[in-house]
Design an enzyme around this catalytic site. Structure first.
Site, PDB file in Angstrom:
ATOM      1  N   GLU A  17       0.815  -1.224   0.000  1.00 58.03           N
ATOM      2  CA  GLU A  17       0.000   0.000   0.000  1.00 58.03           C
ATOM      3  C   GLU A  17       0.844   1.266   0.000  1.00 58.03           C
ATOM      4  O   GLU A  17       0.514   2.243   0.657  1.00 58.03           O
ATOM      5  CB  GLU A  17      -0.960  -0.002   1.200  1.00 58.03           C
ATOM      6  CG  GLU A  17      -2.244  -0.729   0.924  1.00 58.03           C
ATOM      7  CD  GLU A  17      -2.817  -0.386  -0.427  1.00 58.03           C
ATOM      8  OE1 GLU A  17      -2.825   0.805  -0.784  1.00 58.03           O
ATOM      9  OE2 GLU A  17      -3.201  -1.300  -1.156  1.00 58.03           O
TER      10      GLU A  17
HETATM   11  C1  LIG Z   1       2.458  -9.490   0.602  1.00 57.53           C
HETATM   12  C2  LIG Z   1       2.130  -8.400  -0.371  1.00 57.53           C
HETATM   13  C3  LIG Z   1       0.809  -8.130  -0.661  1.00 57.53           C
HETATM   14  C4  LIG Z   1       0.496  -7.197  -1.639  1.00 57.53           C
HETATM   15  N1  LIG Z   1      -0.812  -7.014  -2.011  1.00 57.53           N
HETATM   16  C5  LIG Z   1      -1.083  -6.268  -3.100  1.00 57.53           C
HETATM   17  C6  LIG Z   1      -2.402  -6.229  -3.658  1.00 57.53           C
HETATM   18  O1  LIG Z   1      -3.325  -6.847  -3.131  1.00 57.53           O
HETATM   19  N2  LIG Z   1      -2.606  -5.503  -4.769  1.00 57.53           N
HETATM   20  C7  LIG Z   1      -1.605  -4.814  -5.381  1.00 57.53           C
HETATM   21  O2  LIG Z   1      -1.869  -4.187  -6.391  1.00 57.53           O
HETATM   22  N3  LIG Z   1      -0.357  -4.821  -4.892  1.00 57.53           N
HETATM   23  C8  LIG Z   1      -0.070  -5.533  -3.766  1.00 57.53           C
HETATM   24  N4  LIG Z   1       1.200  -5.571  -3.264  1.00 57.53           N
HETATM   25  C9  LIG Z   1       2.245  -4.825  -3.940  1.00 57.53           C
HETATM   26  C10 LIG Z   1       2.797  -3.681  -3.112  1.00 57.53           C
HETATM   27  O3  LIG Z   1       1.893  -2.634  -3.067  1.00 57.53           O
HETATM   28  C11 LIG Z   1       4.155  -3.322  -3.734  1.00 57.53           C
HETATM   29  O4  LIG Z   1       5.066  -4.356  -3.376  1.00 57.53           O
HETATM   30  C12 LIG Z   1       4.661  -1.980  -3.264  1.00 57.53           C
HETATM   31  O5  LIG Z   1       3.859  -0.946  -3.758  1.00 57.53           O
HETATM   32  C13 LIG Z   1       6.108  -1.751  -3.711  1.00 57.53           C
HETATM   33  O6  LIG Z   1       6.266  -2.028  -5.059  1.00 57.53           O
HETATM   34  P1  LIG Z   1       7.444  -2.999  -5.534  1.00 57.53           P
HETATM   35  O7  LIG Z   1       7.369  -4.234  -4.748  1.00 57.53           O
HETATM   36  O8  LIG Z   1       7.376  -3.108  -7.005  1.00 57.53           O
HETATM   37  O9  LIG Z   1       8.752  -2.246  -5.094  1.00 57.53           O
HETATM   38  P2  LIG Z   1       9.465  -1.055  -5.887  1.00 57.53           P
HETATM   39  O10 LIG Z   1       8.459  -0.079  -6.374  1.00 57.53           O
HETATM   40  O11 LIG Z   1      10.407  -1.636  -6.883  1.00 57.53           O
HETATM   41  O12 LIG Z   1      10.281  -0.371  -4.715  1.00 57.53           O
HETATM   42  C14 LIG Z   1      11.512  -0.900  -4.213  1.00 57.53           C
HETATM   43  C15 LIG Z   1      12.156   0.118  -3.282  1.00 57.53           C
HETATM   44  O13 LIG Z   1      12.411   1.333  -4.004  1.00 57.53           O
HETATM   45  C16 LIG Z   1      11.797   2.443  -3.374  1.00 57.53           C
HETATM   46  N5  LIG Z   1      11.284   3.366  -4.379  1.00 57.53           N
HETATM   47  C17 LIG Z   1      10.605   3.049  -5.500  1.00 57.53           C
HETATM   48  N6  LIG Z   1      10.284   4.165  -6.172  1.00 57.53           N
HETATM   49  C18 LIG Z   1      10.759   5.210  -5.459  1.00 57.53           C
HETATM   50  C19 LIG Z   1      10.735   6.630  -5.628  1.00 57.53           C
HETATM   51  N7  LIG Z   1      10.130   7.211  -6.644  1.00 57.53           N
HETATM   52  N8  LIG Z   1      11.335   7.376  -4.695  1.00 57.53           N
HETATM   53  C20 LIG Z   1      11.912   6.823  -3.613  1.00 57.53           C
HETATM   54  N9  LIG Z   1      11.975   5.480  -3.403  1.00 57.53           N
HETATM   55  C21 LIG Z   1      11.398   4.690  -4.312  1.00 57.53           C
HETATM   56  C22 LIG Z   1      10.657   1.861  -2.547  1.00 57.53           C
HETATM   57  O14 LIG Z   1      10.307   2.681  -1.459  1.00 57.53           O
HETATM   58  C23 LIG Z   1      11.245   0.518  -2.112  1.00 57.53           C
HETATM   59  O15 LIG Z   1      12.016   0.701  -0.961  1.00 57.53           O
HETATM   60  C24 LIG Z   1       1.526  -6.469  -2.264  1.00 57.53           C
HETATM   61  C25 LIG Z   1       2.860  -6.710  -1.901  1.00 57.53           C
HETATM   62  C26 LIG Z   1       3.166  -7.671  -0.992  1.00 57.53           C
HETATM   63  C27 LIG Z   1       4.618  -7.943  -0.676  1.00 57.53           C
END
Ligand SMILES: Cc1cc2nc3c(=O)[nH]c(=O)nc-3n(C[C@H](O)[C@H](O)[C@H](O)COP(=O)(O)OP(=O)(O)OC[C@H]3O[C@@H](n4cnc5c(N)ncnc54)[C@H](O)[C@@H]3O)c2cc1C
Length: 609
Positions: A454
């Site tokens: 989220e």
């Molecule tokens: C168990 C679980 C349940 C989930 N459930 C859902 C769901 O039901 N529906 C859904 O749609 N998604 C869901 N998610 C996805 C979740 O919302 C994402 O994992 C989250 O938004 C982060 O995206 P990412 O994993 O691609 O990480 P990334 O976006 O690749 O981020 C990796 C790191 O980089 C940092 N970062 C990225 N962009 C920036 C920026 N612009 N500035 C500064 N820092 C940055 C982040 O803070 C993080 O530390 C779920 C995830 C998990 C693990």
């Protein structure tokens, strides 16, 4: 000895003595409610949490959902819990009566959801997602969409999901590539065929309910046949697993399960849309019904995202709360060593570890984090109720704006400090806390998700400082500062807490100064590089205010409360004191770093890492 999942006395204090939800009952929206109906709902939630959620807390952690050719299977106990929640009316409770609900105030709805989360956060995820999904369709959908897709979810017969993330796009939803091609129209609105992959989808497939309603973000091709770049290109679609009118299985299938550190009872799926495993109406492509206008997908989805952010904060608070309760109990039962006063007398029996100053410190920190986090989230619930029902339009507007400002804090602070509380709960248990025989290690693993999903903590910091403060030139914050000042001024009339008014004012004056500096600087990139430490400072200052406001209610109530209630109120005031003595000073350190606009990290060349 079994430990109750939370301290009901505390929840009652927060709802009735501090947040005064009784004031809502005179408003038309909540006229059917009273202290008795709210108490009955909380009793019901406690019963279901204790009988249906808690018993499989460990089992669903050790026995993850399974995937075979029929899809994903959850434990029978998870299915039973979802059914019991629906039959008790908890899915629908927070919806208006006209939509099949009970008009329960949001504050009370969140409190009852929190009780389920305290018992078993992963199983409670089904209800949380379903509630947000149904509310979005009920708000933005057509009558036919509401009847076909929201109503069964409000009744708890089906569950819902939110399908935003993709393997390559999590924080940056602008970069999603799932496509939606127009496919005519039927009674449920403009119809599309969706193709793409959705990653991390909680409850993405399961057999807890016979159907699942996915809300999917996807891009409709522009006039040149290509997806419109950026968030403007995103639209929102209802993609049911089974299509209405017995039209069979939709072309959305689970391609794999993610094996998580915690939160294991609820499946987390990679979903493939439109790969042709099923051919609704004779051809490949997941059938989706558009909600709202083309390109409005993200602003509409924000309703569910904001609700989910509050739900995440609540879950994090409840995990902290349960860990604190368990640690407190353990510390009274476990004996070890002697206190500083008796340590030379080895002939005396060992003392319960709660007698040791450092164990007390760890318990008090957990109390300050867990109760502070829960109070913060319930305050957000109270703002939801104000924004819906305040008689005066300006009050409704102010409540909605303040909720918007505080949402990044409501999501993040409990996630970060709830986890810190669970860390301390393990520490209080010593070596036993590191084993799977006790619950605290699982609470920690479950809670570790909350700073990630989220919107990560980093993304929430950017939202707070960039969108919610700098972009609107701190207008909502100015209103919030008035609310804080009222608490500080009122606290001065109570001898036990009057000393905290000045440090609270001082912390907020420092925040004001940093914001004024950023606004004058007019360099968003430089400011936003400091967003996360700024969020840390801001969040702590918000929770300091929450603690002082609670302490004020406790000081007020204790003056004519009976003797047995005195330790409860004194405990509240002491936790407030702890927060002001041990935690609030950190704000100064964070802000000193933020104000430097240091590029020590942001300018670091990659080859130096
Ligand atoms: C168990 C679980 C349940 C989930 N459930 C859902 C769901 O039901 N529906 C859904 O749609 N998604 C869901 N998610 C996805 C979740 O919302 C994402 O994992 C989250 O938004 C982060 O995206 P990412 O994993 O691609 O990480 P990334 O976006 O690749 O981020 C990796 C790191 O980089 C940092 N970062 C990225 N962009 C920036 C920026 N612009 N500035 C500064 N820092 C940055 C982040 O803070 C993080 O530390 C779920 C995830 C998990 C693990």
């Amino acid at each position: 000895m079994t430990v109750p999942i939370l301290n009901r006395r505390d929840l009652d204090f927060m709802l009735h003595e501090w947040l005064d939800i009784g004031a809502l009952f005179s408003r038309p929206d909540y006229a059917d409610h009273s202290r008795e109906t709210i108490d009955a709902m909380l009793d019901l939630a406690t019963r279901i949490a204790t009988d249906k959620y808690l018993p499989h807390f460990k089992h669903s952690d050790r026995t993850e959902p399974t995937l075979d050719e029929d899809g994903v299977h959850v434990l029978p106990a998870v299915r039973d819990a979802v059914r019991a929640t629906a039959e008790a009316g908890l899915f629908s409770a927070g919806f208006p009566a006209a939509q099949g609900g009970m008009d329960l105030p949001a504050t009370a709805f969140w409190a009852s959801m929190g009780i389920l989360q305290a018992a078993n956060v992963s199983t409670s995820g089904f209800m949380m997602l379903t509630s947000g999904n149904a509310r979005l369709i009920a708000t933005f959908g057509t009558e036919a969409q509401i009847a076909a897709f929201a109503a069964p979810q409000i009744a708890g017969e089906w569950c819902g999901t939110m399908c935003l993330s993709e393997p390559q796009a999590g924080s940056s939803l602008a970069d999603i590539v799932t496509r939606a091609e127009p496919d005519g129209e039927d009674e449920f609105g403009p119809r599309y065929r969706l193709r793409g992959n959705k990653m991390w989808i909680s409850g993405g497939d399961h057999d807890a309910t016979p159907n699942i309603v996915h809300l999917v973000l996807a891009k409709v091709p522009g006039p040149d046949g290509r997806p419109v770049p950026g968030t403007r290109g995103i639209s929102l679609f209802i993609v049911p697993k089974f299509l209405p009118d017995n039209r069979g299985r939709n072309d959305v299938v689970v391609a794999g399960l993610n094996h998580k550190m915690g939160f294991r009872g609820i499946p987390n799926c990679l979903l493939n849309l439109g790969e042709g495993r099923f051919t609704p109406d004779g051809r490949a492509g997941a059938v989706g019904y558009r909600v709202g206008e083309i390109g409005q997908g993200l602003p509409i989805m924000f309703q569910m995202m904001n609700e989910a952010r509050i739900g995440v904060g609540l879950g994090a608070a409840m995990l902290a709360y349960r860990g604190y309760r368990l640690a407190r109990q353990y510390a009274t039962e476990r004996t070890q060593g002697r206190t500083a006063a008796t340590k030379s007398r080895v002939d005396t029996p060992p003392v319960p570890i709660i007698a040791h100053a450092d164990v007390k410190r760890m318990l008090l920190a957990q109390k300050a984090y867990a109760e502070g986090a829960l109070a913060l989230v319930l305050y957000a619930g109270r703002l939801v109720d104000e924004s819906r029902s305040a008689p005066d339009g300006a009050d409704r507007h102010n409540a909605e704006a303040l909720l918007g400002l505080l949402t990044p804090v409501v999501k993040t602070w409990p996630s970060e400090y709830g986890l810190a509380a669970n860390d301390l709960a393990i520490q209080v248990h010593g070596g036993y806390g590191y084993t799977r025989d006790f619950d605290v290690e699982q609470l920690y693993r479950d809670n570790r998700l909350n700073p990630i999903h989220e919107g990560t903590t980093g993304i929430q910091g950017i939202d707070l400082l960039g969108r919610k403060i700098l972009r609107e030139r701190a207008a909502t914050l100015a209103h919030f500062r008035g609310v804080i000042e009222t608490t500080a001024a009122e606290a001065e009339s109570f001898a036990e807490i009057s000393a905290f008014a000045a440090p609270l004012r001082d912390a907020w004056a420092r925040i004001d100064a940093v914001i004024a500096h950023f606004l004058a600087l007019n360099d968003d990139a430089a400011a936003l590089a400091q967003a996360t430490p700024f969020l840390s400072a801001f969040g702590h200052a918000v929770v300091a205010w929450i603690w002082l406001d609670q302490a004020k209610a406790a000081a007020q109530a204790s003056s004519d409360a009976p003797e047995p209630d005195q330790p409860f109120y004194a405990g509240k005031i002491r936790a407030c004191r702890y927060f002001f003595e041990a935690e609030l000073p950190k704000v100064t350190t964070w802000l000193a770093f933020v104000a430097q606009l240091s590029d020590v990290a942001s300018a670091m060349p990659i080859d130096q890492f």
